[in-house]
Design a protein around this motif. Structure first.
Motif, mmCIF file in Angstrom:
data_model
loop_
_atom_site.group_PDB
_atom_site.id
_atom_site.type_symbol
_atom_site.label_atom_id
_atom_site.label_comp_id
_atom_site.label_asym_id
_atom_site.label_seq_id
_atom_site.Cartn_x
_atom_site.Cartn_y
_atom_site.Cartn_z
ATOM 1 N N ILE A 298 58.480 -16.377 10.822
ATOM 2 C CA ILE A 298 57.214 -17.034 11.399
ATOM 3 C C ILE A 298 55.911 -17.931 10.303
ATOM 4 N N LYS A 299 56.129 -19.439 11.117
ATOM 5 C CA LYS A 299 55.200 -19.763 10.407
ATOM 6 C C LYS A 299 53.904 -19.995 10.698
ATOM 7 N N GLY A 300 52.779 -20.557 10.773
ATOM 8 C CA GLY A 300 51.857 -21.571 11.122
ATOM 9 C C GLY A 300 50.151 -20.517 10.733
ATOM 10 N N ARG A 301 49.409 -20.615 12.096
ATOM 11 C CA ARG A 301 48.098 -19.505 11.699
ATOM 12 C C ARG A 301 47.832 -19.551 12.607
ATOM 13 N N VAL A 302 46.811 -18.369 12.948
ATOM 14 C CA VAL A 302 46.225 -17.911 13.789
ATOM 15 C C VAL A 302 44.453 -17.700 13.799
ATOM 16 N N ILE A 303 44.645 -18.881 14.246
ATOM 17 C CA ILE A 303 42.799 -18.729 14.775
ATOM 18 C C ILE A 303 42.762 -17.605 15.676
ATOM 19 N N LEU A 304 40.805 -17.031 15.207
ATOM 20 C CA LEU A 304 40.406 -15.953 15.631
ATOM 21 C C LEU A 304 39.076 -16.298 15.553
ATOM 22 N N ARG B 120 39.051 -13.352 20.119
ATOM 23 C CA ARG B 120 40.124 -14.037 20.816
ATOM 24 C C ARG B 120 41.332 -14.567 20.246
ATOM 25 N N VAL B 121 42.136 -15.066 21.154
ATOM 26 C CA VAL B 121 43.034 -16.106 19.979
ATOM 27 C C VAL B 121 42.556 -17.457 20.430
ATOM 28 N N ALA B 122 42.369 -18.045 19.179
ATOM 29 C CA ALA B 122 42.052 -19.352 19.865
ATOM 30 C C ALA B 122 43.450 -20.425 19.663
ATOM 31 N N ARG B 123 43.684 -20.263 18.406
ATOM 32 C CA ARG B 123 45.444 -20.755 18.828
ATOM 33 C C ARG B 123 46.135 -19.735 18.102
ATOM 34 N N GLY B 124 47.056 -19.527 19.012
ATOM 35 C CA GLY B 124 48.075 -18.239 18.263
ATOM 36 C C GLY B 124 49.556 -19.242 18.046
ATOM 37 N N LEU B 125 50.203 -17.750 17.669
ATOM 38 C CA LEU B 125 51.478 -18.264 16.929
ATOM 39 C C LEU B 125 52.569 -17.092 17.675
ATOM 40 N N SER B 126 52.485 -15.737 18.188
ATOM 41 C CA SER B 126 53.276 -15.526 18.634
ATOM 42 C C SER B 126 52.932 -14.150 19.724
ATOM 43 N N PRO B 127 53.040 -14.243 20.682
ATOM 44 C CA PRO B 127 52.109 -12.967 21.664
ATOM 45 C C PRO B 127 52.454 -11.622 20.579
ATOM 46 N N ASP B 128 53.494 -10.960 19.882
ATOM 47 C CA ASP B 128 53.116 -9.670 18.751
ATOM 48 C C ASP B 128 51.819 -10.130 17.158
ATOM 49 N N ILE B 129 52.274 -10.991 17.499
ATOM 50 C CA ILE B 129 51.336 -10.926 15.998
ATOM 51 C C ILE B 129 50.201 -11.800 16.820
ATOM 52 N N ASP B 130 49.580 -12.197 17.498
ATOM 53 C CA ASP B 130 48.214 -12.343 18.016
ATOM 54 C C ASP B 130 47.588 -11.147 18.588
ATOM 55 N N LYS B 131 48.788 -10.537 18.866
ATOM 56 C CA LYS B 131 48.185 -9.186 20.011
ATOM 57 C C LYS B 131 47.325 -8.534 18.274
ATOM 58 N N GLU B 132 48.351 -8.415 17.500
ATOM 59 C CA GLU B 132 47.927 -7.646 16.182
ATOM 60 C C GLU B 132 47.179 -8.319 14.816
ATOM 61 N N HIS C 239 40.394 -17.485 10.094
ATOM 62 C CA HIS C 239 41.976 -17.674 10.644
ATOM 63 C C HIS C 239 43.094 -16.493 9.416
ATOM 64 N N ILE C 240 44.138 -17.097 9.838
ATOM 65 C CA ILE C 240 45.359 -15.885 8.875
ATOM 66 C C ILE C 240 46.267 -16.996 9.359
ATOM 67 N N ASP C 241 46.751 -17.053 7.961
ATOM 68 C CA ASP C 241 48.223 -18.423 7.646
ATOM 69 C C ASP C 241 49.439 -17.599 7.459
ATOM 70 N N MET C 242 49.837 -17.824 8.202
ATOM 71 C CA MET C 242 51.276 -17.002 8.002
ATOM 72 C C MET C 242 52.538 -17.268 7.654
ATOM 73 N N PRO C 243 52.965 -16.984 6.176
ATOM 74 C CA PRO C 243 54.288 -18.577 5.372
ATOM 75 C C PRO C 243 54.658 -17.021 5.503
#
Length: 269
Positions: free
Chosen positions: A202-208, A222-234, A262-266
């Motif tokens: 999974i690649k992308g950015r979670v904005i909190l 809160r998650v302003a922009r998410g990647l997946s439910p599990d990653i967002d929750k963590e 935010h957290i980038d996830m490459p």
């Protein structure tokens, strides 16, 4: 100057962060007091004085007090003047006129930082000279024959340097900060972020988004922009359980501030 936002670049079982990867996502709201290029009235100081002279006669009586009013203004990224505050007063009439003229001035050239336009604080020196009015009825050059008195009030509802402890601010003079700064934030994420199962690839950015309270605690995460439910929750969990931050500052006082990170996830295959 302190950095405003943080990036955490995550790979399986590890997190890396470099100073060069600091985001400018929140810099659009930041107010700078140190810039590379100062803001400038179109045409320079002489043009600004001319603007004041030609327009003050429309709102001040002919016998108004001459002198200098200094106002601290906020020059927006588009050059608009906002939030003028009197720091050197002359009279109520001239102070009110200064506020009025600054709020209605032409767009300035904004300040620049690292090659980009930024919001900046700037002391505007407003000089009021003795008003000169053209006498008589003939006015072929378009000069003002007599003053048109306008009722002007200072549009600053709160006392200078006051803050509302209940208000959530979206601008600041000093950004909220994780204790120890960006490197400690990256280390905290490395030690505490638990990569959810089946999240590889999974690649992308979670904005909190969250509110940094007066005591540094984080609320309304809160998650302003998410990647997946599990990653967002963590992401919400790891930010929420962290230590208290240093609160943001406005008017030299700590205030509640709406903030983003935010957290980038490459994720390597």
């Amino acid at each position: 100057m302190k950095r405003v936002l943080f990036i955490a670049v995550m790979i399986p079982l590890s997190l890396q962060l470099t100073a060069q990867s600091v985001s400018t996502l929140q810099d659009t709201a930041r107010i700078y007091t140190e810039v590379d290029v100062n803001p400038k009235f179109p045409g320079g100081l002489k043009a600004f004085d001319s603007y004041i002279d030609s327009n003050s006669v429309k709102i001040l009586k002919a016998d108004h007090t001459s002198g200098i009013v200094i106002a601290l203004v906020l020059i927006e990224r588009d050059g608009k003047v906002t939030m003028p505050k009197i720091v050197k007063s002359l009279t109520h009439a001239t102070d009110s006129a200064a506020i009025y003229l600054l709020n209605n001035s032409p767009l300035w050239k904004p300040a620049f930082k690292n090659g980009l336009p930024v919001r900046s604080r700037w002391p505007a020196v407003v000089r009021f000279n003795g008003a000169q009015y053209t006498q008589g009825e003939n006015n072929t050059e378009g000069k003002i024959i007599k003053p048109k008195y306008v009722e002007v009030t200072v549009d600053e509802p709160n006392p200078q340097n006051s803050v509302d402890p209940k208000k959530i601010y979206k601008m600041y003079e000093q950004a909220p900060e994780f204790p120890g700064g960006i490197e400690k934030f990256a280390l905290y994420l490395k030690q505490n972020f638990n990569l959810p199962p089946n999240s590889n690839g999974i690649k992308g950015r979670v904005i909190l988004s969250f509110v940094v309270e007066l005591d540094g605690s984080l609320t309304d995460v809160r998650v302003a922009r998410g990647l997946s439910p599990d990653i967002d929750k963590e992401a919400i969990r790891v930010i929420s359980k962290g230590p208290k931050w240093h609160p943001g500052i406005w008017n030299s006082k700590p205030v509640r501030i709406a903030f983003l990170t935010h957290i980038d996830m490459p994720i390597n295959p």
